[in-house]
Design an enzyme around this catalytic site. Sequence first.
Site, PDB file in Angstrom:
ATOM      1  N   THR A 231       0.830  -1.206   0.000  1.00 36.67           N
ATOM      2  CA  THR A 231       0.000   0.000   0.000  1.00 36.67           C
ATOM      3  C   THR A 231       0.863   1.254   0.000  1.00 36.67           C
ATOM      4  O   THR A 231       1.978   1.253   0.534  1.00 36.67           O
ATOM      5  CB  THR A 231      -0.919   0.020   1.243  1.00 36.67           C
ATOM      6  OG1 THR A 231      -1.385   1.343   1.466  1.00 36.67           O
ATOM      7  CG2 THR A 231      -0.198  -0.432   2.498  1.00 36.67           C
TER       8      THR A 231
ATOM      9  N   SER B 229      -1.323   3.006  10.769  1.00 38.76           N
ATOM     10  CA  SER B 229      -2.279   2.133  11.467  1.00 38.76           C
ATOM     11  C   SER B 229      -1.598   0.777  11.628  1.00 38.76           C
ATOM     12  O   SER B 229      -0.558   0.511  11.003  1.00 38.76           O
ATOM     13  CB  SER B 229      -3.556   1.955  10.641  1.00 38.76           C
ATOM     14  OG  SER B 229      -3.289   1.134   9.517  1.00 38.76           O
TER      15      SER B 229
ATOM     16  N   TYR C  56      -2.708  -1.973  10.488  1.00 43.46           N
ATOM     17  CA  TYR C  56      -2.733  -2.587   9.139  1.00 43.46           C
ATOM     18  C   TYR C  56      -1.517  -2.141   8.327  1.00 43.46           C
ATOM     19  O   TYR C  56      -0.805  -2.966   7.737  1.00 43.46           O
ATOM     20  CB  TYR C  56      -4.040  -2.212   8.423  1.00 43.46           C
ATOM     21  CG  TYR C  56      -3.928  -2.249   6.917  1.00 43.46           C
ATOM     22  CD1 TYR C  56      -3.810  -3.457   6.244  1.00 43.46           C
ATOM     23  CD2 TYR C  56      -3.912  -1.067   6.168  1.00 43.46           C
ATOM     24  CE1 TYR C  56      -3.681  -3.491   4.860  1.00 43.46           C
ATOM     25  CE2 TYR C  56      -3.793  -1.093   4.792  1.00 43.46           C
ATOM     26  CZ  TYR C  56      -3.673  -2.303   4.139  1.00 43.46           C
ATOM     27  OH  TYR C  56      -3.545  -2.329   2.777  1.00 43.46           O
ATOM     28  N   HIS C  57      -1.275  -0.831   8.291  1.00 45.92           N
ATOM     29  CA  HIS C  57      -0.133  -0.348   7.517  1.00 45.92           C
ATOM     30  C   HIS C  57       1.186  -0.858   8.100  1.00 45.92           C
ATOM     31  O   HIS C  57       2.139  -1.134   7.373  1.00 45.92           O
ATOM     32  CB  HIS C  57      -0.135   1.186   7.469  1.00 45.92           C
ATOM     33  CG  HIS C  57      -1.261   1.749   6.662  1.00 45.92           C
ATOM     34  ND1 HIS C  57      -2.362   2.353   7.233  1.00 45.92           N
ATOM     35  CD2 HIS C  57      -1.477   1.776   5.327  1.00 45.92           C
ATOM     36  CE1 HIS C  57      -3.199   2.730   6.276  1.00 45.92           C
ATOM     37  NE2 HIS C  57      -2.681   2.390   5.110  1.00 45.92           N
TER      38      HIS C  57
ATOM     39  N   LYS D 292       2.120  -4.048   6.621  1.00 47.74           N
ATOM     40  CA  LYS D 292       2.639  -3.942   5.242  1.00 47.74           C
ATOM     41  C   LYS D 292       4.100  -3.497   5.240  1.00 47.74           C
ATOM     42  O   LYS D 292       4.865  -3.854   4.350  1.00 47.74           O
ATOM     43  CB  LYS D 292       1.790  -2.952   4.438  1.00 47.74           C
ATOM     44  CG  LYS D 292       0.358  -3.414   4.220  1.00 47.74           C
ATOM     45  CD  LYS D 292       0.273  -4.555   3.228  1.00 47.74           C
ATOM     46  CE  LYS D 292      -1.156  -4.908   2.914  1.00 47.74           C
ATOM     47  NZ  LYS D 292      -1.292  -5.956   1.904  1.00 47.74           N
TER      48      LYS D 292
HETATM   49  N1  LIG Z   1      -8.880  -2.280  -1.639  1.00 47.26           N
HETATM   50  C1  LIG Z   1      -7.990  -1.295  -1.683  1.00 47.26           C
HETATM   51  O1  LIG Z   1      -8.330  -0.111  -1.897  1.00 47.26           O
HETATM   52  C2  LIG Z   1      -6.522  -1.607  -1.481  1.00 47.26           C
HETATM   53  C3  LIG Z   1      -5.604  -0.540  -1.547  1.00 47.26           C
HETATM   54  C4  LIG Z   1      -4.249  -0.801  -1.353  1.00 47.26           C
HETATM   55  C5  LIG Z   1      -3.821  -2.105  -1.114  1.00 47.26           C
HETATM   56  N2  LIG Z   1      -4.726  -3.117  -1.063  1.00 47.26           N
HETATM   57  C6  LIG Z   1      -4.232  -4.470  -0.773  1.00 47.26           C
HETATM   58  O2  LIG Z   1      -4.728  -5.384  -1.725  1.00 47.26           O
HETATM   59  C7  LIG Z   1      -4.991  -6.643  -1.099  1.00 47.26           C
HETATM   60  C8  LIG Z   1      -6.414  -7.062  -1.423  1.00 47.26           C
HETATM   61  O3  LIG Z   1      -7.322  -6.073  -0.931  1.00 47.26           O
HETATM   62  P1  LIG Z   1      -8.883  -6.282  -1.057  1.00 47.26           P
HETATM   63  O4  LIG Z   1      -9.501  -4.952  -1.005  1.00 47.26           O
HETATM   64  O5  LIG Z   1      -9.153  -7.189  -2.194  1.00 47.26           O
HETATM   65  O6  LIG Z   1      -9.193  -7.036   0.321  1.00 47.26           O
HETATM   66  P2  LIG Z   1     -10.312  -8.120   0.635  1.00 47.26           P
HETATM   67  O7  LIG Z   1     -10.418  -8.183   2.128  1.00 47.26           O
HETATM   68  O8  LIG Z   1     -11.543  -7.880  -0.150  1.00 47.26           O
HETATM   69  O9  LIG Z   1      -9.643  -9.479   0.086  1.00 47.26           O
HETATM   70  C9  LIG Z   1      -8.642 -10.180   0.778  1.00 47.26           C
HETATM   71  C10 LIG Z   1      -8.922 -11.667   0.613  1.00 47.26           C
HETATM   72  O10 LIG Z   1      -7.893 -12.398   1.293  1.00 47.26           O
HETATM   73  C11 LIG Z   1      -8.483 -13.447   2.040  1.00 47.26           C
HETATM   74  N3  LIG Z   1      -7.605 -13.743   3.186  1.00 47.26           N
HETATM   75  C12 LIG Z   1      -7.270 -12.901   4.197  1.00 47.26           C
HETATM   76  N4  LIG Z   1      -6.455 -13.540   5.060  1.00 47.26           N
HETATM   77  C13 LIG Z   1      -6.262 -14.791   4.558  1.00 47.26           C
HETATM   78  C14 LIG Z   1      -5.530 -15.925   5.012  1.00 47.26           C
HETATM   79  N5  LIG Z   1      -4.865 -15.913   6.169  1.00 47.26           N
HETATM   80  N6  LIG Z   1      -5.539 -17.033   4.248  1.00 47.26           N
HETATM   81  C15 LIG Z   1      -6.226 -17.074   3.078  1.00 47.26           C
HETATM   82  N7  LIG Z   1      -6.961 -16.042   2.614  1.00 47.26           N
HETATM   83  C16 LIG Z   1      -6.970 -14.919   3.365  1.00 47.26           C
HETATM   84  C17 LIG Z   1      -9.858 -12.903   2.450  1.00 47.26           C
HETATM   85  O11 LIG Z   1     -10.792 -13.922   2.741  1.00 47.26           O
HETATM   86  C18 LIG Z   1     -10.251 -12.084   1.217  1.00 47.26           C
HETATM   87  O12 LIG Z   1     -10.992 -12.849   0.290  1.00 47.26           O
HETATM   88  C19 LIG Z   1      -4.757  -6.460   0.400  1.00 47.26           C
HETATM   89  O13 LIG Z   1      -3.537  -7.008   0.770  1.00 47.26           O
HETATM   90  C20 LIG Z   1      -4.735  -4.960   0.575  1.00 47.26           C
HETATM   91  O14 LIG Z   1      -3.898  -4.573   1.620  1.00 47.26           O
HETATM   92  C21 LIG Z   1      -6.075  -2.900  -1.241  1.00 47.26           C
END
Ligand SMILES: NC(=O)c1ccc[n+]([C@@H]2O[C@H](COP(=O)([O-])OP(=O)(O)OC[C@H]3O[C@@H](n4cnc5c(N)ncnc54)[C@H](O)[C@@H]3O)[C@@H](O)[C@H]2O)c1
Length: 425
Positions: free
Chosen positions: A166, A208, A210-211, A214
Amino acid sequence: MARVRQDHPGIPSTTKRWDTDVHVLVLGGDGFCGWPTALYLSDRGHDVTIVDNLSRRGIDIELEVQSLTPIRPIGERIRVWRQVSGRDIGFVRLDLAEESDRIIALLREQRPDAIVHFAEQRAAPYSMRSPDAKRYTVDNNVRATHNVLNAMVVSGSDAALVHLGTMGVYGYGWSGSAPIPEGYLTVKVSTPDGDIAREILHPANPGSVYHLTKTLDQLMFSFYSKNDGLRITDLHQGIVWGTQTPQTIRDERLVNRFDYDGDYGTVLNRFLMQAAIGHPLTVHGSGGQTRAFIHLRDTVRCIEIAINAQLNQEAGGKPQVFNQITETHRVCDLAKMVSEMTGVDVAYLPNPRAEADANDLNVVNDQFLALGLRPTKLSEGLLEEITEIAGKYRHRADHTKIIARSIWRAGMRTSADLVAELPAG
Ligand SMILES: NC(=O)c1ccc[n+]([C@@H]2O[C@H](COP(=O)([O-])OP(=O)(O)OC[C@H]3O[C@@H](n4cnc5c(N)ncnc54)[C@H](O)[C@@H]3O)[C@@H](O)[C@H]2O)c1
């Protein structure tokens, strides 16, 4: 060993395509970014297996809120995709944080060429919600990433690992005059013999828990690429907006997740949904915070570009870092834009985050542009989102879930507190 492509060493040309038999594991492939990525890669002729423990669906139940869009169970999603595309996607239900032996066995059995790692708890507000949520976020994210890296070493995998990081790892304290580079910073070190230049990982400044996870991921990537020669790309992604891709619109049962609640909803998607139901647009603080954005359609394309670039790179270098963003905006400007398009008012609420009231953000994103990304601009997709998604499914919105309830420090007033104090009506 997975096939390492040697035909085009170095950075590929923008016109080059993969072979159609690249085998990709999409970790977290049931999520907001992972599902459309899995469909996109499958549509492009690649052999896709989703790995997910469905924990995000479990958090929906915990928070008593559902995606605005009616997402279908993973088995149905995959069946419908087979019907509309004629292509199979595999699914393995596995907890990456808990089941390290099964990850090793999976890599030995499937020998993927590429692994895309989305599988983490991804909401900053959720990660700050309670001591339990903080612990869960660290345990889940750090262990999942480490288990994947360790499994790659143990199984002898030379797959390209592409991880979703991120922009928040950089923090928001850098002024506009110092652009945020792509992962690495060249610094001047003073020595008795004069100044020398050193390239370092850009200092981490998480906002945070979360961050924080990362930023820890980044260190693990540096270590495993140096120590074990793993090929790793870390994508420092901005806030993703938009819901659908050309693949997810092919059948309503393929619809993507749309989070709008105070914990998981991302800022622009929240504004769009709020506008659709006539709820004032909730700006936290002055709205002077500048954030980086990318449309979901560009996210899935970036993943393909990043895999391609990594597969064509010699193994063993430092992790590649790309800033996966296409534009930056101040939150108040986004609210104004949506307000002008829809006539809905803007409500300024206390900011639950411990952060400056305003910041500049100047980000370098040259690598993706050079590799062929053609960004979808906000001006192109906004209206479509308001009508096709937020408007269409507004009847599914639970209005009690809109206001953010998580706070960053004990004693802070939440948006929910302030709203509760407002006179009725
Ligand atoms: N959505 C955004 O705006 C955004 C922005 C920047 C970075 N990201 C990064 O992109 C990635 C995906 O984001 P997203 O919005 O699709 O999130 P999301 O929560 O919709 O999807 C994450 C998926 O990972 C699965 N998961 C989590 N922990 C797990 C584990 N231990 N084992 C197996 N599966 C697991 C969850 O069930 C979910 O389906 C994340 O790592 C997030 O940090 C997202």
